[in-house]
Design a protein around this motif. Structure first.
Motif, PDB file in Angstrom:
ATOM      1  N   UNK B 107       0.824  -1.210   0.000  1.00 23.18           N
ATOM      2  CA  UNK B 107       0.000   0.000   0.000  1.00 23.18           C
ATOM      3  C   UNK B 107       0.864   1.267   0.000  1.00 23.18           C
ATOM      4  N   UNK B 108       1.910   1.270   0.794  1.00 21.87           N
ATOM      5  CA  UNK B 108       2.728   2.491   0.931  1.00 21.87           C
ATOM      6  C   UNK B 108       3.772   2.644  -0.165  1.00 21.87           C
ATOM      7  N   UNK B 109       4.352   1.530  -0.583  1.00 22.29           N
ATOM      8  CA  UNK B 109       5.466   1.606  -1.541  1.00 22.29           C
ATOM      9  C   UNK B 109       5.203   0.692  -2.738  1.00 22.29           C
ATOM     10  N   UNK B 110       4.113   0.959  -3.483  1.00 19.01           N
ATOM     11  CA  UNK B 110       3.731   0.034  -4.563  1.00 19.01           C
ATOM     12  C   UNK B 110       4.834  -0.138  -5.610  1.00 19.01           C
ATOM     13  N   UNK B 111       5.644   0.885  -5.814  1.00 13.37           N
ATOM     14  CA  UNK B 111       6.691   0.810  -6.843  1.00 13.37           C
ATOM     15  C   UNK B 111       7.760  -0.229  -6.491  1.00 13.37           C
ATOM     16  N   UNK B 112       7.871  -0.543  -5.221  1.00  8.06           N
ATOM     17  CA  UNK B 112       8.906  -1.482  -4.793  1.00  8.06           C
ATOM     18  C   UNK B 112       8.448  -2.945  -4.784  1.00  8.06           C
ATOM     19  N   UNK B 113       7.146  -3.149  -4.948  1.00  7.66           N
ATOM     20  CA  UNK B 113       6.616  -4.514  -4.793  1.00  7.66           C
ATOM     21  C   UNK B 113       6.045  -5.033  -6.106  1.00  7.66           C
ATOM     22  N   UNK B 114       6.525  -6.188  -6.536  1.00  8.31           N
ATOM     23  CA  UNK B 114       5.999  -6.795  -7.764  1.00  8.31           C
ATOM     24  C   UNK B 114       4.726  -7.573  -7.432  1.00  8.31           C
ATOM     25  N   UNK B 115       4.876  -8.755  -6.875  1.00  7.09           N
ATOM     26  CA  UNK B 115       3.694  -9.539  -6.477  1.00  7.09           C
ATOM     27  C   UNK B 115       3.698  -9.723  -4.969  1.00  7.09           C
ATOM     28  N   UNK B 116       2.526 -10.005  -4.450  1.00  9.46           N
ATOM     29  CA  UNK B 116       2.354 -10.045  -3.009  1.00  9.46           C
ATOM     30  C   UNK B 116       1.746 -11.393  -2.588  1.00  9.46           C
ATOM     31  N   UNK B 117       2.406 -12.078  -1.667  1.00  7.07           N
ATOM     32  CA  UNK B 117       1.839 -13.315  -1.112  1.00  7.07           C
ATOM     33  C   UNK B 117       1.612 -13.105   0.384  1.00  7.07           C
ATOM     34  N   UNK B 118       0.366 -13.221   0.790  1.00  5.39           N
ATOM     35  CA  UNK B 118       0.008 -12.981   2.192  1.00  5.39           C
ATOM     36  C   UNK B 118      -0.461 -14.300   2.800  1.00  5.39           C
ATOM     37  N   UNK B 119       0.256 -14.765   3.801  1.00  5.34           N
ATOM     38  CA  UNK B 119      -0.083 -16.044   4.436  1.00  5.34           C
ATOM     39  C   UNK B 119      -0.666 -15.770   5.819  1.00  5.34           C
ATOM     40  N   UNK B 120      -1.948 -16.138   6.001  1.00  8.65           N
ATOM     41  CA  UNK B 120      -2.528 -16.114   7.344  1.00  8.65           C
ATOM     42  C   UNK B 120      -2.394 -14.771   8.072  1.00  8.65           C
ATOM     43  N   UNK B 121      -2.554 -13.675   7.340  1.00  6.30           N
ATOM     44  CA  UNK B 121      -2.556 -12.379   8.032  1.00  6.30           C
ATOM     45  C   UNK B 121      -3.865 -12.258   8.814  1.00  6.30           C
ATOM     46  N   UNK B 122      -3.801 -11.970  10.117  1.00  7.28           N
ATOM     47  CA  UNK B 122      -5.033 -11.853  10.909  1.00  7.28           C
ATOM     48  C   UNK B 122      -5.646 -10.464  10.762  1.00  7.28           C
ATOM     49  N   UNK B 123      -6.955 -10.373  11.012  1.00  6.17           N
ATOM     50  CA  UNK B 123      -7.574  -9.048  11.067  1.00  6.17           C
ATOM     51  C   UNK B 123      -7.206  -8.428  12.411  1.00  6.17           C
ATOM     52  N   UNK B 124      -6.490  -7.294  12.432  1.00  2.35           N
ATOM     53  CA  UNK B 124      -6.073  -6.717  13.717  1.00  2.35           C
ATOM     54  C   UNK B 124      -7.249  -6.311  14.604  1.00  2.35           C
ATOM     55  N   UNK B 125      -8.444  -6.265  14.014  1.00  2.00           N
ATOM     56  CA  UNK B 125      -9.618  -5.886  14.797  1.00  2.00           C
ATOM     57  C   UNK B 125     -10.316  -7.106  15.401  1.00  2.00           C
ATOM     58  N   UNK B 126      -9.779  -8.287  15.134  1.00  2.00           N
ATOM     59  CA  UNK B 126     -10.376  -9.511  15.657  1.00  2.00           C
ATOM     60  C   UNK B 126     -10.051  -9.644  17.145  1.00  2.00           C
ATOM     61  N   UNK B 127     -11.054  -9.970  17.952  1.00  2.00           N
ATOM     62  CA  UNK B 127     -10.849 -10.068  19.404  1.00  2.00           C
ATOM     63  C   UNK B 127      -9.772 -11.080  19.766  1.00  2.00           C
TER      64      UNK B 127
END
Lengths: 99, 254
Positions: B107-127
């Motif tokens: 989100x902040x540095x899109x020019x630096x990132x080609x593809x994105x793999x997100x493994x099991x990122x939790x929702x920080x708002x989850x209790x």
């Protein structure tokens, strides 16, 4: 290309002593003194090494033996059970075969 | 074991296949370290890519730092690391808290990132995510080890338990990690998530408490694909070869 002169081939006792030295450097002398490290000692159960310590240990093997041993590649072919039960003797045998 | 200086702080990094044309950078999760990738996932990716792993501040073998655990600071750290390694652009993978760092980075540095793999990122708002941070105690660690690590088969011995306990104690009581994470609770609602343009692979355990977070991200990120893997939140330990192969295919295509 000229052949690279490798370090003298170590026998299994010498490899075992070297591995013991690496383990001592990684987990610290005070813990090693309390342990009886043998060829049967397993990394996670007997030596209680955690994963980041095994990373440090692997790096020491890589730094010492260089290209002649693909230690991480060898570990990556093991499943979790094999990794957990991995003992010092298995590593000594592997290194002896690779030299 | 390379500890490099980044902004006068010691950062533990590991690299594989340095000569490759493209780089994959891997970010581990909270209370973990780069070993989550080192033994299986990184060697699989290193068949084609230069792979960089690093220990987050106060984790693994990196230096202890009291402040700066919010996602802005963590991504600033990552940019500084890339600069110091002279790397301009990477494929980025992150697990759990590292997945949040990866999302923030895209989100902040899109020019630096080609593809994105997100493994099991939790929702920080989850209790459940917040409860872990709120309720830490020695009993919590013992309970956690008894009940949750059984799905990863890894048993902790006394010395390991002590080491882990000291790390938790330090992070919870001597750093700003708790208060910094609470500030991030609206992260999934932020517009910047919906603005992520990169091809994004979301990898979640079919039995994970975090699967709902994966579905939420799938709906928000335009070019996202969600894949469910056998297992729970611990899929990188439970299914490392599958995860490595899926990531390799994803980063390799196109």
């Amino acid at each position: 290309m000229d052949a690279v002169v490798s370090t003298a081939k170590l026998n299994s006792n010498e490899i075992f002593d070297l591995m013991k030295q690496f383990i001592t450097e990684v987990i610290g002398e005070e813990f090693v003194e309390e342990m009886d490290i043998t060829m049967e000692s397993s990394f996670t159960k007997d030596l209680e090494m955690d994963s980041i310590e095994i990373v440090s240990f692997s790096e020491k093997i890589k730094a010492h033996f260089g290209e002649q041993i693909d230690f991480t590649g060898w570990l990556s072919n093991m499943d979790l059970d094999q990794l957990i039960n991995l003992n010092l003797g298995t590593i000594v045998n592997y290194i002896e075969e690779c030299q | 074991m390379p500890i490099i200086e980044v902004n006068n702080r010691g950062v533990h990094i590991q690299e594989l296949n340095k000569g490759a044309a493209e780089t994959v950078l891997l970010v581990h999760g909270m209370f973990s370290n780069l070993s989550i990738y080192y033994f299986n996932i990184a060697p699989i990716l290193a068949k084609h890519f230069h792979v960089v792993m690093y220990d987050l501040k106060s984790h693994g073998l990196s230096e202890r730092i009291e402040n700066g655990y919010d996602l802005n600071s963590m991504t600033d750290d990552l940019v500084d690391l890339l600069d110091s390694l002279g790397i301009d652009k990477v494929h980025l993978g992150g697990y759990s808290f590292g997945g949040l760092i990866a999302l923030k980075m895209a989100a902040r540095f899109p020019r630096k990132i080609k593809k994105l793999a997100v493994i099991e990122a939790p929702d920080p708002n989850d209790d459940k995510t917040r409860d872990i941070i709120d309720d830490y105690s020695r009993e919590f660690l013992e309970h956690y080890v008894m009940n949750f690590t059984n799905t990863t088969k890894v048993k902790m011995g006394k010395r390991q338990m002590e080491r882990n306990h000291r790390m938790y104690e330090y992070l919870f009581h001597e750093t700003s990690i708790k208060s910094d994470m609470i500030l991030e609770k609206e992260f999934f609602s932020d517009a910047e998530i919906s603005d992520i343009q990169q091809d994004t692979l979301l990898l979640y355990g079919a039995n994970s408490n975090c699967l709902g977070a994966g579905k939420k991200l799938k709906n928000k990120i335009r070019a996202a694909e969600l894949l469910e893997v056998n297992g729970d939140h611990n899929i990188p330990i439970q299914e490392p070869v599958s995860i490595g192969n899926i990531m390799e295919t994803f980063f390799n295509n196109g």
